[in-house]
Design an enzyme around this catalytic site. Structure first.
Site, PDB file in Angstrom:
ATOM      1  N   HIS A 269     -36.567 -16.590 -84.365  1.00 37.87           N
ATOM      2  CA  HIS A 269     -37.984 -16.706 -84.023  1.00 37.87           C
ATOM      3  C   HIS A 269     -38.405 -18.122 -84.407  1.00 37.87           C
ATOM      4  O   HIS A 269     -37.864 -18.696 -85.362  1.00 37.87           O
ATOM      5  CB  HIS A 269     -38.736 -15.671 -84.863  1.00 37.87           C
TER       6      HIS A 269
ATOM      7  N   ASP B 224     -34.749 -14.038 -92.567  1.00 33.28           N
ATOM      8  CA  ASP B 224     -35.972 -13.596 -91.903  1.00 33.28           C
ATOM      9  C   ASP B 224     -35.845 -12.089 -91.671  1.00 33.28           C
ATOM     10  O   ASP B 224     -35.154 -11.650 -90.754  1.00 33.28           O
ATOM     11  CB  ASP B 224     -36.161 -14.344 -90.585  1.00 33.28           C
TER      12      ASP B 224
ATOM     13  N   GLN C 121     -38.113  -8.323 -88.804  1.00 36.31           N
ATOM     14  CA  GLN C 121     -37.807  -7.234 -87.869  1.00 36.31           C
ATOM     15  C   GLN C 121     -36.906  -6.175 -88.472  1.00 36.31           C
ATOM     16  O   GLN C 121     -36.675  -5.146 -87.849  1.00 36.31           O
ATOM     17  CB  GLN C 121     -37.146  -7.810 -86.591  1.00 36.31           C
TER      18      GLN C 121
ATOM     19  N   LYS D 121     -46.000  -5.710 -89.208  1.00 32.00           N
ATOM     20  CA  LYS D 121     -44.927  -5.136 -88.385  1.00 32.00           C
ATOM     21  C   LYS D 121     -44.358  -3.865 -89.014  1.00 32.00           C
ATOM     22  O   LYS D 121     -43.618  -3.138 -88.368  1.00 32.00           O
ATOM     23  CB  LYS D 121     -43.804  -6.158 -88.192  1.00 32.00           C
TER      24      LYS D 121
ATOM     25  N   CYS E 201     -41.993 -15.956 -78.854  1.00 33.37           N
ATOM     26  CA  CYS E 201     -41.834 -16.975 -79.912  1.00 33.37           C
ATOM     27  C   CYS E 201     -40.364 -17.229 -80.232  1.00 33.37           C
ATOM     28  O   CYS E 201     -40.006 -17.466 -81.393  1.00 33.37           O
ATOM     29  CB  CYS E 201     -42.592 -16.599 -81.185  1.00 33.37           C
TER      30      CYS E 201
END
Lengths: 175, 433
Positions: free
Chosen positions: B144, B221, B224, B247, B387
């Site tokens: 991302h 990251d 997700q 999220k 993104c």
């Protein structure tokens, strides 16, 4: 007519399928913004991106300065995008090619006004005459997320005309 | 991790989960049922999260970490309890969790702290974080923009060189490139735990192992992954990790940075001001220990409490069950897309280590137009580059249409998506471009 049919009018689908004015001249310098000025012509090229989806257009406008009024001699463009953006640039090509700059400014302003009516239309016969095929974009106003798509090419045109430095460039250089 | 059991939630359990999300009850234009498949962008909120935020404002609102009155005590306790809950949810210790406003700010915090260390801030202890011209930062093509652009900027500020690891044709990270792209000069290895485009889940172990071989910091990251699968940051062994509240069924405006305790201890601050200091004179200041050192200014208290409520909600369901449910949905999404002519998946076509995030290219129809037809059927998806432009470019696409599920997503939702998607090319005529 439901909102989808109003959005995707046949005129728009037709223009998207076979857009007019597509293909930059062989000497166009990639996607960079440029201006060239000759004795009685000038031209500007602008590259615009829709940040939402990454759609791009590079649009070049050639202006003939030999007459009393500057006249758009040609609009050529290259890019990728959704049917709304591609059809809009195609219609732009048809409306603007051969028009004097005063008319170009009026068309551009009226088109932006149309998109701001939330699908209601301008209810103005003179405006409808001026916009021609662009009237098909009335339904886009109902979908705020798509207004940017319809304006991508018009933003490039405004920018290209400013870059070209044409005397009497439409002052409404808003995007 | 492997392919999960067929379902993680029974029909009865799923119905109960769906009843916890008030928004799923609303209808759209024309009375259509909401089919929400944009959870990768932001998840919907269960009533307990909405209530937690409201309850804080109704009964306990006060400034935290200052004031000696009862409300201030209660607010501080609720805020710090939220930190403990969220830290525990991701297998971290409480003092290793820094509140940020989202994942983007968490990753930027690390990048700017390294920058400050490079500028000599943080003293001798922070010297190990300094980057020199010719040092390297390694990322991946699947990132991302939030885990790419901050590293481009750090490289530009320090003279470091940015390198990256590619994905294969299925969108899986090329582990075979780790040895080549992560070198003795690599100072940072930043990579996604799960792609927001391909849905592929990264096997973290080989990345951590290679980073340790060369002494590079790892930055994960986890935006997700944390909402969709069990995540134990201590077990994964990464140095830093970023994730976000909105999220994972929580509020917007709150996220977290995890950092290993000994690293946070030596890291110089980034945002400075109130609440992150010990002694301040007119000339200088000394800084509070982590995590407060990185939390200048008034914090997002109600949101942190809401994020903890979301973590509790997910814990109660069990993240194994959540993953199993969503992995089953991934299989259904892939099966729904597979028979549609002219539709291509960008990402793994198998369900091993895979989120229920399925991005597709529809031949001859732009993603915006696909999304419009789906919206007309009540199906909310993301269209565009999400993104993550580089991974789109990697697959020759400017944009895709992405369906992304969450714990409340049903088989009926997937069916509605498949049905609407199947009608797209007919609507436009296949040759439209």
């Amino acid at each position: 007519m439901d909102a989808m049919e109003q959005l995707y009018q046949q005129v728009i689908l037709d223009h998207a399928r076979a857009p007019h004015g597509r293909g930059l001249p062989a000497d166009a310098p990639g996607t960079t913004a440029v201006a060239t000025v000759g004795h009685d012509t000038c031209s500007g090229q602008s590259h615009q991106v829709n940040t939402t989806c990454g759609d791009e257009v590079t649009l070049r406008v050639d202006v003939d300065l030999s007459g009393e009024q500057p006249v758009v001699r040609d609009v050529r463009w290259e890019g990728s995008g959704c049917s709304i953006s591609q059809a809009s640039i195609s219609v732009l090509h048809d409306l603007v090619t051969g028009a004097d700059l005063e008319t170009v400014g009026a068309v551009s302003t009226t088109f932006r006004a149309l998109l701001g009516t939330r699908g209601a239309g301008l209810d103005d016969e003179a405006a409808e005459d001026l916009l021609g095929d662009a009237n098909a974009f009335t339904g886009v106003g109902k979908f705020p997320a798509r207004i940017k798509c319809a304006l991508l090419g018009w933003a490039a045109l405004t920018d290209a005309l400013i870059l070209a430095g044409v005397p009497g460039t439409p002052a409404e250089a808003t995007r | 991790m492997t392919t999960a059991a067929r379902t993680g939630l029974t029909d009865v359990e799923l119905a109960a989960v769906r009843a916890d999300f008030p928004i799923l009850d609303r209808t759209l234009r024309g009375g259509r049922r909401l089919v929400y498949l944009d959870s990768g962008a932001t998840a919907q909120k269960p009533q307990v999260v909405i209530d937690a935020e409201q309850d804080f404002y109704e009964r306990r609102n006060a400034a935290v970490h200052r004031g000696a009155h009862q409300l201030a005590e209660e607010a501080t306790e609720a805020f710090e309890q939220a930190r403990a809950v969220v830290a525990s949810f991701v297998g971290a210790d409480t003092d290793e969790l820094v509140w940020t406003s989202n994942s983007t700010s968490a990753i930027n915090l690390v990048a700017y702290a390294l920058s400050n260390a490079t500028a000599g801030r943080g003293g001798a202890a922070a010297r190990r974080f300094a980057l020199a011209p010719g040092d390297e930062i390694c990322v991946t093509v699947a990132e991302h923009h939030a885990n790419l652009v901050p590293w481009q900027e750090l490289a530009a500020r320090t003279g470091a060189v940015l390198r990256w690891i590619d994905v294969d044709e299925q969108g899986r990270l090329r582990l075979d490139q780790l040895a080549e792209q992560v070198t003795e000069r690599t100072k940072v290895l930043a990579f996604t735990h799960a792609s927001n485009v391909t849905g592929a889940i990264t096997p973290v172990a080989p990345f951590v192992a290679r980073a340790r071989e060369v002494g590079a910091l790892t930055v994960l990251d986890a935006s997700q992954s944390v909402p969709h699968l069990p995540v134990d940051l201590h077990a994964l062994g990464v140095d830093f990790a970023a994730f976000t509240g909105h999220k994972m069924l929580g509020p917007t405006g709150v996220g977290a940075l995890y950092g290993r305790r000994e690293l946070l201890a030596d890291l110089p601050p980034v945002t400075t001001g109130g609440s992150m200091v010990e002694v301040v004179t007119m000339e200088s200041a000394t800084y509070a220990p982590p995590p407060q050192r990185f939390e200048a200014g008034t914090q997002m208290v109600a949101q942190a409490i809401g994020m903890a409520a979301a973590a509790d909600y997910l814990s109660e369901l069990g993240m194994d069950a959540v993953y199993a449910h969503e992995n089953h949905l991934a299989a259904l999404l892939l099966a729904a897309v597979e028979p549609i002519e002219g539709v291509r998946v960008i990402g793994p076509t198998d369900t091993v280590d895979r989120l229920a995030t399925v991005s597709v290219v529809v031949d001859g129809v732009h993603a915006h137009d696909v999304g419009q037809v789906l919206d007309d059927a009540g199906v909310a998806v993301r269209v565009g580059h999400h993104c993550a432009q580089p991974v789109h470019r990697r697959f020759g696409a400017v944009s895709t249409t992405r369906a992304s599920a969450s714990v409340y997503t049903s088989e009926q939702d997937v069916a509605a998506f498949g049905e609407a998607l199947a009608g797209v090319r007919a609507f436009f005529g296949a040759e439209v471009r």
